[in-house]
Design a protein around this motif. Structure first.
Motif, PDB file in Angstrom:
ATOM      1  N   GLY A  28      -9.703 -52.273  24.483  1.00  0.00           N
ATOM      2  CA  GLY A  28      -8.352 -51.764  24.288  1.00  0.00           C
ATOM      3  C   GLY A  28      -8.156 -51.162  22.905  1.00  0.00           C
ATOM      4  N   SER A  52      -9.446 -47.800  20.076  1.00  0.00           N
ATOM      5  CA  SER A  52      -9.903 -46.422  20.077  1.00  0.00           C
ATOM      6  C   SER A  52     -11.388 -46.365  19.743  1.00  0.00           C
ATOM      7  CB  SER A  52      -9.120 -45.593  19.046  1.00  0.00           C
ATOM      8  OG  SER A  52      -9.483 -45.962  17.725  1.00  0.00           O
ATOM      9  N   VAL A  89     -12.919 -48.899  25.441  1.00  0.00           N
ATOM     10  CA  VAL A  89     -11.990 -49.020  26.567  1.00  0.00           C
ATOM     11  C   VAL A  89     -11.819 -50.482  26.962  1.00  0.00           C
ATOM     12  CG1 VAL A  89     -11.665 -48.493  29.017  1.00  0.00           C
ATOM     13  CG2 VAL A  89     -12.453 -46.708  27.461  1.00  0.00           C
ATOM     14  N   THR A 147     -12.492 -59.205  19.143  1.00  0.00           N
ATOM     15  CA  THR A 147     -12.065 -58.570  20.389  1.00  0.00           C
ATOM     16  C   THR A 147     -13.137 -57.610  20.897  1.00  0.00           C
ATOM     17  OG1 THR A 147      -9.731 -58.723  19.759  1.00  0.00           O
ATOM     18  CG2 THR A 147     -10.301 -57.109  21.453  1.00  0.00           C
TER      19      THR A 147
END
Length: 215
Positions: free
Chosen positions: A51, A53, A48, A24
C-alpha cells in the motif's frame, strides 16, 4: 516547547514512521513469497501489496537486492532477539539460553518463505550470494547488537570477547540457513555445548577478585 525539543520530537516521529514503513514493506514481501518465488516478484508488486508508492520503496531499499538485504537483516535480527530473550530468561545458564535461542531460530527460519525458496529447485543466485560471499552485510549488524547484549547482560563479556563470540554465533546460524540441520533439536543442543563455555562467565576463584587478581 523549545526548538531543540521540537526538533528531537520530529526526529523521533521520522524514525518511527520509517521503521513502520520498512516493517510494512517486509511483511508485504513475506506474504508475496508465500504465493510465488522470489525471481518473479518486482518492486512494483511489493509496493502494491504494502500500500505504498513504488518511489517510496525505491527510496528506502534502492533495488531488489536492497530489499532482499533488508528482509535477510530482519531474519538475522530475529536470531539476536530470541537469544537475548533466552539469556535474560536463563541467568547463569548459557547452555539452556543458547539451546533455546537456536531452537527458536531454527523454527522461525525453517518456516520463512525466503529461506524455503533456497531449497526448492535452483536457488536464486542473488539470494545465495547474500548468505555466502556477501554475508557480512547481514552478519555485522546482528553481531554488533548481540555483542552489546553479551556485555550488558549477566554474561558481562569484555568488548573484544563479546565481538568474537557474537560474530561466531551469528555466522554459524547463517550457515544453517544455507544447509539446514536434519535434527534441529540435536543441532541446537550441540551448538549450545560448543558456545556455552565461552559465553558463561567464569566463577571467581576463592581468594581472588572476579578478574582473577588475588585479594
Amino acid at each position: 516547547m523549545s526548538a531543540d525539543d521540537r526538533t528531537e520530537r520530529q526526529s523521533r516521529y521520522r524514525l518511527a514512521a520509517t521503521s513502520l514503513m520498512r516493517e510494512t514493506t517486509l511483511d508485504a514481501l513475506r506474504e508475496l513469497l508465500l504465493e510465488r518465488p522470489w525471481p518473479t516478484i518486482t518492486m512494483t508488486d511489493v509496493a502494491v501489496a504494502a500500500g505504498l508508492s513504488r518511489q517510496t520503496i525505491y527510496k528506502e531499499f534502492r533495488s531488489r537486492r536492497g530489499l532482499a538485504e533488508g528482509y535477510a537483516l530482519r531474519l538475522t535480527d530475529s536470531l539476536v532477539t530470541v537469544i537475548e530473550s533466552a539469556l535474560y530468561e536463563n541467568p547463569g545458564d548459557a547452555t539452556t539460553a543458547l539451546r533455546e535461542g537456536y531452537a527458536t531460530f531454527f523454527e522461525l527460519s525453517g518456516a520463512d518463505p525466503l529461506v524455503m525458496s533456497l531449497h526448492q529447485g535452483k536457488a536464486p543466485e542473488d539470494l545465495l550470494r547474500l548468505i555466502t560471499t556477501d554475508s557480512n552485510i547481514i552478519i555485522r549488524p546482528a553481531a554488533d547488537r548481540l555483542a552489546q547484549t553479551l556485555q550488558r547482560s549477566w554474561v558481562n563479556s569484555s568488548p573484544d570477547d563479546a565481538d568474537i563470540i557474537a560474530h561466531a554465533i551469528v555466522r554459524l546460524a547463517l550457515s544453517f540457513i544455507a544447509n539446514p540441520p536434519e535434527d534441529t533439536a540435536a543441532a541446537s543442543a550441540n551448538t549450545a555445548r560448543l558456545f556455552a563455555p565461552f559465553v558463561a562467565a567464569p566463577p571467581p576463584v576463592k581468594g581472588c577478585q572476579p578478574n582473577g587478581v588475588p585479594t
